[in-house]
Scaffold this motif. Sequence first.
Motif, short mmCIF file in Angstrom:
data_model
loop_
_atom_site.label_atom_id
_atom_site.label_comp_id
_atom_site.label_asym_id
_atom_site.label_seq_id
_atom_site.Cartn_x
_atom_site.Cartn_y
_atom_site.Cartn_z
N ALA A 77 0.86 -1.19 0.00
CA ALA A 77 0.00 0.00 0.00
C ALA A 77 0.90 1.24 0.00
CB ALA A 77 -0.91 0.00 1.22
N TYR A 78 0.41 2.33 -0.59
CA TYR A 78 1.26 3.52 -0.70
C TYR A 78 0.43 4.79 -0.72
CZ TYR A 78 -0.30 2.78 -5.48
OH TYR A 78 -1.09 2.55 -6.58
N VAL A 79 1.11 5.88 -0.35
CA VAL A 79 0.49 7.20 -0.51
C VAL A 79 1.56 8.14 -1.04
CG1 VAL A 79 0.78 7.60 1.97
CG2 VAL A 79 -0.64 9.13 0.69
N ILE A 80 1.17 8.97 -1.98
CA ILE A 80 2.07 9.99 -2.54
C ILE A 80 1.30 11.30 -2.46
CG2 ILE A 80 3.24 10.81 -4.64
CD1 ILE A 80 3.48 7.89 -5.49
N GLU A 81 1.92 12.31 -1.83
CA GLU A 81 1.15 13.54 -1.65
C GLU A 81 1.99 14.79 -1.94
OE1 GLU A 81 -0.38 14.29 2.32
OE2 GLU A 81 -2.02 15.46 1.43
N ASN A 82 1.38 15.70 -2.68
CA ASN A 82 1.94 17.04 -2.82
C ASN A 82 0.94 17.93 -2.07
OD1 ASN A 82 2.46 19.68 -3.63
ND2 ASN A 82 3.32 19.03 -5.59
N GLU A 83 1.27 18.16 -0.78
CA GLU A 83 0.30 18.83 0.08
C GLU A 83 0.07 20.28 -0.33
OE1 GLU A 83 -0.07 17.71 4.48
OE2 GLU A 83 0.84 19.70 4.51
N SER A 84 1.14 20.97 -0.73
CA SER A 84 0.97 22.39 -1.04
C SER A 84 0.08 22.57 -2.27
CB SER A 84 2.31 23.09 -1.21
OG SER A 84 3.00 22.50 -2.28
N LYS A 85 0.13 21.63 -3.20
CA LYS A 85 -0.73 21.72 -4.39
C LYS A 85 -2.10 21.07 -4.15
CE LYS A 85 1.69 23.64 -7.70
NZ LYS A 85 1.18 24.66 -8.61
N GLY A 86 -2.18 20.19 -3.16
CA GLY A 86 -3.45 19.51 -2.90
C GLY A 86 -3.70 18.34 -3.84
N VAL A 87 -2.66 17.54 -4.10
CA VAL A 87 -2.83 16.34 -4.94
C VAL A 87 -2.31 15.14 -4.16
CG1 VAL A 87 -2.43 15.33 -7.23
CG2 VAL A 87 -2.17 17.78 -6.91
N LYS A 88 -3.12 14.08 -4.12
CA LYS A 88 -2.75 12.92 -3.28
C LYS A 88 -3.19 11.62 -3.97
CE LYS A 88 -3.93 11.47 1.40
NZ LYS A 88 -4.54 12.05 2.60
N LEU A 89 -2.31 10.64 -3.96
CA LEU A 89 -2.62 9.34 -4.55
C LEU A 89 -2.49 8.28 -3.46
CD1 LEU A 89 -2.99 7.86 -7.41
CD2 LEU A 89 -0.56 7.30 -7.17
N VAL A 90 -3.55 7.51 -3.25
CA VAL A 90 -3.48 6.41 -2.27
C VAL A 90 -3.87 5.13 -2.99
CG1 VAL A 90 -4.32 5.52 -0.05
CG2 VAL A 90 -4.21 7.98 -0.42
N GLY A 91 -3.05 4.10 -2.87
CA GLY A 91 -3.38 2.87 -3.59
C GLY A 91 -2.76 1.64 -2.96
N HIS A 92 -3.12 0.50 -3.50
CA HIS A 92 -2.50 -0.75 -3.07
C HIS A 92 -2.40 -1.66 -4.28
CE1 HIS A 92 -6.78 -1.71 -2.94
NE2 HIS A 92 -6.40 -2.95 -3.18
N ASN A 93 -1.47 -2.60 -4.19
CA ASN A 93 -1.13 -3.38 -5.36
C ASN A 93 -0.76 -4.80 -4.99
OD1 ASN A 93 0.67 -4.22 -7.63
ND2 ASN A 93 0.16 -2.15 -8.28
N ALA A 94 -1.37 -5.77 -5.69
CA ALA A 94 -0.99 -7.17 -5.53
C ALA A 94 -0.94 -7.77 -6.93
CB ALA A 94 -2.03 -7.90 -4.68
N GLN A 95 -0.41 -8.96 -7.06
CA GLN A 95 -0.33 -9.56 -8.40
C GLN A 95 -0.77 -11.01 -8.36
OE1 GLN A 95 3.02 -8.39 -7.16
NE2 GLN A 95 2.25 -6.36 -7.61
#
Length: 385
Positions: free
Chosen positions: A135-153
């Motif tokens: 699971a992961y989160v990537i955030e650019n807080e000052s711009k207000g963009v956030k990606l939250v996801g999870h990945n399996a195969q």
Amino acid sequence: QPGDAVPVAQRGSWSSFLKAIASMSGDLSSMTAPPFILSPVSLTEYPAYWCERPELFAQIADAKTSEERALAVLRWFISTLKGQYTTRNESAGSEKKPLNPALGELFYGYWPDKDGRGQTTLLTEQVSHHPPITAYVIENESKGVKLVGHNAQKTSFSTGSIIVKQIGHAVLTVKLPSGGEEKYVLTLPRLRIDGLWYGAPYIELSESTYIAGGGYVGVIDYKGKGYFSGKSHSFKATLTPQGGGGKDIVVEGTWHQNSKFTSGGHGIFHDVSTPKEIVTAIGGEPSGEMGPMETRKLWELVAKGIREGDFDLASKEKTRIENEMRQRRKDETASGTQWELKHFKPLDVDPVYEKLAQNTKIAPSSEDTYVFRNNWPETLQAKKK
Ligand code: HCR
């Protein structure tokens, strides 16, 4: 010639590995592979590929209209594919087998502010070992963009290739200039790993990715050699405004090179030759050090062994870590406790996914989702300022 790319001494173990793959179904990550195909990097570091062009991630927030935003999301998404699926070929000569993360393994990193685009921070946690789920989160807080996801195969074998069905999705949240926010759900492509026979695996994408949200549904269809354009890594993306009315926008090209509008726009849509920015890893301990579950600390000696060709060290250390993890699970069973995830909470159903998937071809989700607890370590919190 078959096996050409395999060091002579490892040809026997490579063909045994291929035979084992051919009869396996499901999880390939825990299978033992010959040293030449091992990567010193754990899968917990892979979510960084989502943001190797941080300026494109930030630009999603600058869009003025829903159409501009949908195009900015698509452009950023396409820009990630080259990194996600061809980096190992470029840097190591072929696709490699990543280290199989331990439950609770962590990775923290950031991309610094440049030209006012703001800092972007990354946090990854291995939320399941068997099956492996990251699971992961990537955030650019000052711009207000956030990606939250999870990945399996889920892997299978078909006519000489490994087929990898990616399970999981990501949700992108964008703050709007007018206040409020918009959410997009993203599904993941299917992978085909070819070149196994020669010992030089590489990836081609197939089937589709859906990006739904902000009043648009985007479908990205992937094709390899001999389809749309005859080229490897081809795609065709169609953005359709939801709710009737409005025209489709169509973009075609290759995801590792460039693409152009073929309907609803003119000229180049995206050129992936701009320089990428590799994430800067950072320790999550208050001292700035890496803790024992942080991937580069946990696998330090295994990675050293693989990088330096000392496979005795790599295999001894790998066995030590795996035994320690096994013991930890046994102790938990004995004491009736469970490993506590640090940053994510499992949830049966993702309401955002279910809502955005309605009236689209996106299948209802069949797996748990992981909710970020919003607890960035101090070292990364400081990077957000
Ligand atoms: C399939 C794969 C593990 C999973 C990797 C994923 C799907 C992980 C999520 C990233 O966002 C994107 C990504 C990229 C990788 O291409 C993909 C890996 C490729 C190989 C690896 C197998 C488990 C290992 C196969 C062993 C081969 C090389 C013989």
